[in-house]
Design a protein around this motif. Sequence first.
Motif, PDB file in Angstrom:
ATOM      1  N   LEU A  48       0.812  -1.216   0.000  1.00  0.00           N
ATOM      2  CA  LEU A  48       0.000   0.000   0.000  1.00  0.00           C
ATOM      3  C   LEU A  48       0.845   1.265   0.000  1.00  0.00           C
ATOM      4  O   LEU A  48       1.945   1.307   0.561  1.00  0.00           O
ATOM      5  CB  LEU A  48      -0.915   0.021   1.228  1.00  0.00           C
ATOM      6  N   ASN A  49       0.298   2.302  -0.632  1.00  0.00           N
ATOM      7  CA  ASN A  49       0.848   3.649  -0.509  1.00  0.00           C
ATOM      8  C   ASN A  49       0.411   4.241   0.828  1.00  0.00           C
ATOM      9  O   ASN A  49      -0.403   3.654   1.556  1.00  0.00           O
ATOM     10  CB  ASN A  49       0.333   4.534  -1.653  1.00  0.00           C
ATOM     11  N   GLU A  50       0.911   5.422   1.130  1.00  0.00           N
ATOM     12  CA  GLU A  50       0.536   6.069   2.389  1.00  0.00           C
ATOM     13  C   GLU A  50      -0.952   6.372   2.452  1.00  0.00           C
ATOM     14  O   GLU A  50      -1.546   6.376   3.534  1.00  0.00           O
ATOM     15  CB  GLU A  50       1.345   7.360   2.576  1.00  0.00           C
ATOM     16  N   ASP A  51      -1.566   6.625   1.292  1.00  0.00           N
ATOM     17  CA  ASP A  51      -2.998   6.935   1.277  1.00  0.00           C
ATOM     18  C   ASP A  51      -3.871   5.685   1.197  1.00  0.00           C
ATOM     19  O   ASP A  51      -5.073   5.765   0.952  1.00  0.00           O
ATOM     20  CB  ASP A  51      -3.333   7.882   0.123  1.00  0.00           C
ATOM     21  N   LYS A  52      -3.246   4.514   1.377  1.00  0.00           N
ATOM     22  CA  LYS A  52      -3.930   3.216   1.404  1.00  0.00           C
ATOM     23  C   LYS A  52      -4.322   2.689   0.025  1.00  0.00           C
ATOM     24  O   LYS A  52      -4.953   1.629  -0.070  1.00  0.00           O
ATOM     25  CB  LYS A  52      -5.180   3.252   2.312  1.00  0.00           C
ATOM     26  N   THR A  53      -3.990   3.416  -1.031  1.00  0.00           N
ATOM     27  CA  THR A  53      -4.187   2.851  -2.364  1.00  0.00           C
ATOM     28  C   THR A  53      -3.098   1.812  -2.616  1.00  0.00           C
ATOM     29  O   THR A  53      -2.045   1.814  -1.969  1.00  0.00           O
ATOM     30  CB  THR A  53      -4.123   3.939  -3.446  1.00  0.00           C
ATOM     31  N   ILE A  54      -3.361   0.920  -3.563  1.00  0.00           N
ATOM     32  CA  ILE A  54      -2.397  -0.137  -3.858  1.00  0.00           C
ATOM     33  C   ILE A  54      -1.275   0.403  -4.732  1.00  0.00           C
ATOM     34  O   ILE A  54      -1.518   1.050  -5.754  1.00  0.00           O
ATOM     35  CB  ILE A  54      -3.095  -1.327  -4.543  1.00  0.00           C
ATOM     36  N   HIS A  55      -0.053   0.147  -4.313  1.00  0.00           N
ATOM     37  CA  HIS A  55       1.138   0.502  -5.084  1.00  0.00           C
ATOM     38  C   HIS A  55       1.342  -0.615  -6.109  1.00  0.00           C
ATOM     39  O   HIS A  55       1.748  -1.725  -5.766  1.00  0.00           O
ATOM     40  CB  HIS A  55       2.340   0.608  -4.146  1.00  0.00           C
ATOM     41  N   ARG A  56       1.050  -0.332  -7.364  1.00  0.00           N
ATOM     42  CA  ARG A  56       1.011  -1.380  -8.381  1.00  0.00           C
ATOM     43  C   ARG A  56       2.362  -2.069  -8.569  1.00  0.00           C
ATOM     44  O   ARG A  56       2.431  -3.283  -8.779  1.00  0.00           O
ATOM     45  CB  ARG A  56       0.528  -0.793  -9.703  1.00  0.00           C
ATOM     46  N   LYS A  57       3.443  -1.311  -8.475  1.00  0.00           N
ATOM     47  CA  LYS A  57       4.759  -1.921  -8.662  1.00  0.00           C
ATOM     48  C   LYS A  57       5.071  -2.890  -7.530  1.00  0.00           C
ATOM     49  O   LYS A  57       5.594  -3.985  -7.758  1.00  0.00           O
ATOM     50  CB  LYS A  57       5.837  -0.841  -8.750  1.00  0.00           C
TER      51      LYS A  57
END
Length: 209
Positions: free
Chosen positions: A58-67
């Motif tokens: 996850l990114n800091e904003d809770k979205t998925i980090h695709r890489k």
Amino acid sequence: MLKVGLTGGIASGKSTVGAMFVNLGAHLIQADEIAHQLMRPGEPVYEEVVRHFGAQILNEDKTIHRKRLAEAAFGEARVQELNRIVHPAVIEKQEAWMEEVGRREPNAIAMVEAALIIEAGAARRFDRLIVVTADVEQRVQRWAAKVKTDLESAGAEITRRMAAQIPDEEKTRQADYVIDNSGSLDETERQVRVIYDQLRAVRLSREKS
């Protein structure tokens, strides 16, 4: 309505080919775009992916980090695990989209662009299957440009991802049409036009029968 699957290996140029078909009049939906929508926070697929692969994707904003997700799936040999989570929901969305296109335009050519149509055993869902191919050198160059990396890193990633997919030789054996996207865009477009005319002929013959 004619249902058409458009598939091919990593960096073969499926999206470029798909855009050419759209310019000629086809309707198109991309499996990648559906998957991105399904993996937004709050979606059931998102919750399952995070449960299986952990908060480190996850990114800091809770979205998925695709890489990070790709590294976890491909680097840890967990591609099938990810596909089992995502594919059923993606296919459900594709089917709903094709039904809607058919209601609005009964004589449409509805095309689904997806990398793993054959791997997922989904080819039978379509009236016709198109496979896009390209040589490895072209794929590496395209991937390097897409993700802004060097050719060596791109080559390693292409090799890793191709190993998780059915070889082109097998895909082309299952295809109704094959587009070689190794050359110029003009050469690819010529192939697309020929195939689109053939798809229209199939659709027209069905209308008359």
